[in-house]
Design a protein around this motif. Structure first.
Motif, mmCIF file in Angstrom:
data_model
loop_
_atom_site.group_PDB
_atom_site.id
_atom_site.type_symbol
_atom_site.label_atom_id
_atom_site.label_comp_id
_atom_site.label_asym_id
_atom_site.label_seq_id
_atom_site.Cartn_x
_atom_site.Cartn_y
_atom_site.Cartn_z
ATOM 1 N N VAL A 513 7.996 -9.477 100.286
ATOM 2 C CA VAL A 513 9.245 -8.875 99.809
ATOM 3 C C VAL A 513 9.130 -7.365 99.731
ATOM 4 N N ASP A 514 8.011 -6.868 99.214
ATOM 5 C CA ASP A 514 7.895 -5.443 98.902
ATOM 6 C C ASP A 514 7.233 -4.625 99.996
ATOM 7 N N ASP A 566 14.645 -8.218 97.321
ATOM 8 C CA ASP A 566 14.373 -7.563 98.595
ATOM 9 C C ASP A 566 15.428 -6.496 98.870
#
Length: 598
Positions: A513-514, A566
């Motif tokens: 996600v990051d 996200d």
């Protein structure tokens, strides 16, 4: 240049430096050395004697063996088929070599960089007519190189003149002519889908332009705190283990450039193997297709010949300029320029040149500057604006940023992403030191951020950096006399600075996600933590103890927001911010009631 009777003989061999006798040879000219046909280039002349630097090991070569002058300098082939390719430091296609010779490159092996047996569908430009004068960079036609990149066939700088003939639309091999021109000296020259260009000569353009937009990498500390413009020059210095390669791979994967060129120059083999194995598997986040459809790799590991290492940077930047001339924004990553400088040092030592600081040649600074100056945003000959953004990793021994390569690079570049061993040891990644880093083009980047994201961007960025600077001062006080010496407001500043570090600056390349953060998400996260800081500071002024604020569950929630949402979930981030505002308002009301009853 005629290649008849262009033969000489080896007189002396000193590692990769070979002295030959060959009348009429030119400085910079390529040669084939000995019975094995090793490749090299002339680096100095003394009458009929010439000094050659070989691109391959000279073990087994003996004085008296023949040398052949090839009639051209070290050059690269530029045309369709480059993208998706993996080349060595002198543009030999490694995948083709592997299919023919296995894991090891036989010495003297020479293969064309571009596939001569593959045909390309050429669509000529409709506005070109017979008799028209063609300038350098005039668009001849188009070829679909990959599903996402259209390759624009341009008039090479040495082929300008009157158009005699242009081939109709159809499929052509690289060696088949697609047109003919009459040059100003009256000669008729063929036009093909590819041409050669000497790597040490910058490709021409109409004029240099100023950068107008930042390179978006998806890495918050790079984009928000130390932005680099498209067409800019950046450096990533850092000691061993600080994460230079990972930073560069993140930029290669996530940057919003059209073309990515990754040059592994003298780095460890296991790191380059990781690049060569993972990049073909990666998906391009912007098109959804394979990342290699807009990427090419130059691999030159530390055990490869030192002179090919020195050449690899020039090979990479020349291919970057070629795609720039087609109107594309290109990012070139060089990992690392320190190994390139060490190659210069080794060759200059064998030549007996006078060493200066730490044994490097006196021309180190000028060579570095000449390479970095080939970056920039330009107006091309016929395809509008294009740019080359050059980002070089620097590996100073022991992390000493005062050593020559880092010091000279710092004077040349515009953006400096300094990696810290202390941050890396603390597992803070990317380990970019916000104190030692700088960006010279924040004002230009701010105009883009204000127009595209928020007019508050520059103020919030400045506020965050001020808070981090204040954190450094307070941390020194805590180390000397303990946290008891701090006021509630100062304790809240320390907590808020930690929130900036953990909630904004830290970013895991391995987190699905990051790993990438869009500009809007970057600003929302920064605005969120600074709003928390401001709301908390207001409550402390009312008398709320800092300890009560530091124990609030919303702080942990703010730290996790970067991994919880996200880049498409910006609406949810805004809702979370409203939830935080409501929580602080409730605390304010509760404390006001408490004071009334007290």
């Amino acid at each position: 240049m005629s290649r008849d009777n262009r033969h000489g003989v080896i007189r002396e061999i000193n590692g990769p430096i070979v002295t030959i006798t060959l009348p009429g040879i030119h400085n910079g000219e390529q040669v084939k050395i000995g019975e094995m046909g090793l490749y090299g280039e002339v680096i100095s002349l003394n009458g009929e004697d010439a000094v050659i630097q070989a691109y391959e090991s000279t073990e087994g070569v003996r004085p008296g063996e023949p040398v052949e002058a090839l009639g051209w300098p070290l050059s690269v082939e530029l045309g369709p088929g480059l993208l998706g390719g993996i080349f060595d430091g002198v543009q030999r296609p490694l995948e083709e070599i592997f299919s023919r010779a296995g894991d090891h490159i036989p010495r003297g092996l020479s293969l064309p960089a571009l596939d001569r047996e593959r045909s390309w569908h050429f669509v000529p430009s409709a506005d070109l007519e017979r008799g028209q004068q063609l300038g350098s960079g005039t668009l001849l036609g188009r070829v679909q190189e990959t599903a996402i990149i259209e390759h624009r066939i341009l008039v090479p700088p040495e082929r300008i003149g009157e158009l005699i003939e242009l081939a109709p639309e159809g499929d052509y091999l690289l060696d088949e002519p697609i047109g003919r021109v009459r040059t100003p000296n009256g000669r008729t020259r063929k036009l093909k889908l590819y041409h050669r260009w000497p790597v040490r000569t910058p490709r021409p353009y109409k004029r240099r332009d100023h950068g107008v937009a930042p390179l978006i990498t998806g890495q918050r500390i790079l984009d928000t705190f130390f932005p680099l413009l498209k067409g800019g020059k950046g450096a990533v210095p850092g000691p061993f283990g600080a994460g230079k390669t990972v930073v560069q791979q993140q930029v290669a994967r996530w940057s919003n450039a059209d073309i990515v060129i990754y040059v592994g120059c003298g780095e460890r083999g296991n790191e380059l193997v990781d690049v060569l194995e993972t990049f073909p598997q990666l998906q391009d986040p912007y098109s959804g297709r394979k990342l290699m459809e807009r990427t090419l790799l130059v691999a030159n590991t530390s055990n490869m010949p030192v002179v090919a290492r020195e050449a690899s940077i020039y090979v990479g930047i020349t291919m970057a300029e070629y795609y720039r001339d087609q109107g594309y924004d290109v990012v070139m990553l060089a990992d690392s320029t320190s190994r390139w400088a060490e190659a210069l040092r080794e060759v200059s030592g064998r030549l007996g040149q006078m060493p200066v600081e730490e044994g490097y040649p006196a021309y180190l600074a000028s060579r570095l500057a000449a390479v970095y100056e080939r970056a920039g945003r330009v107006e091309t000959g016929g395809c509008g604006k294009g740019s080359v953004t050059l980002i070089g990793a620097v590996s100073p021994p022991g992390g000493d940023f005062s050593e020559p390569v880092t010091a000279h690079t710092k004077e040349i570049i515009q953006t400096f992403w300094a990696l810290s061993k202390e941050l890396a040891d603390a597992r803070h990644y990317p380990a970019i030191d916000w104190v030692g880093s700088f960006a010279a083009d924040v004002g230009t980047a701010a105009r883009w951020w204000h127009e595209k994201i928020s007019p508050e961007w520059e103020r919030r960025r400045t506020q965050a950096l001020s808070l981090l600077a204040r954190d450094a001062e307070l941390s020194r006080i805590v180390n000397l006399v303990g946290p008891e010496a701090l006021s509630s407001a100062q304790r809240w500043e320390l907590e808020s600075a930690a929130l900036v570090k953990e909630g904004v600056l830290q970013q895991s390349a391995l987190d699905p996600v990051d790993t990438f953060s869009s500009p809007e998400k970057q600003f929302l996260l920064l605005d969120m933590v600074l709003t928390i800081y401001e709301k908390g500071a207001e409550l402390i002024e009312l008398g709320v103890p800092a300890q009560e604020l530091t124990e609030l569950p919303l702080l942990a929630k703010a730290r996790r927001a970067k991994q919880s949402y996200d880049s498409q979930q910006t609406a949810q981030l805004k809702e979370l911010m409203e939830e935080f505002n409501q929580s602080f308002n409730n605390i304010r009301l509760e404390y006001a009631k408490f004071k009334e009853h007290a």
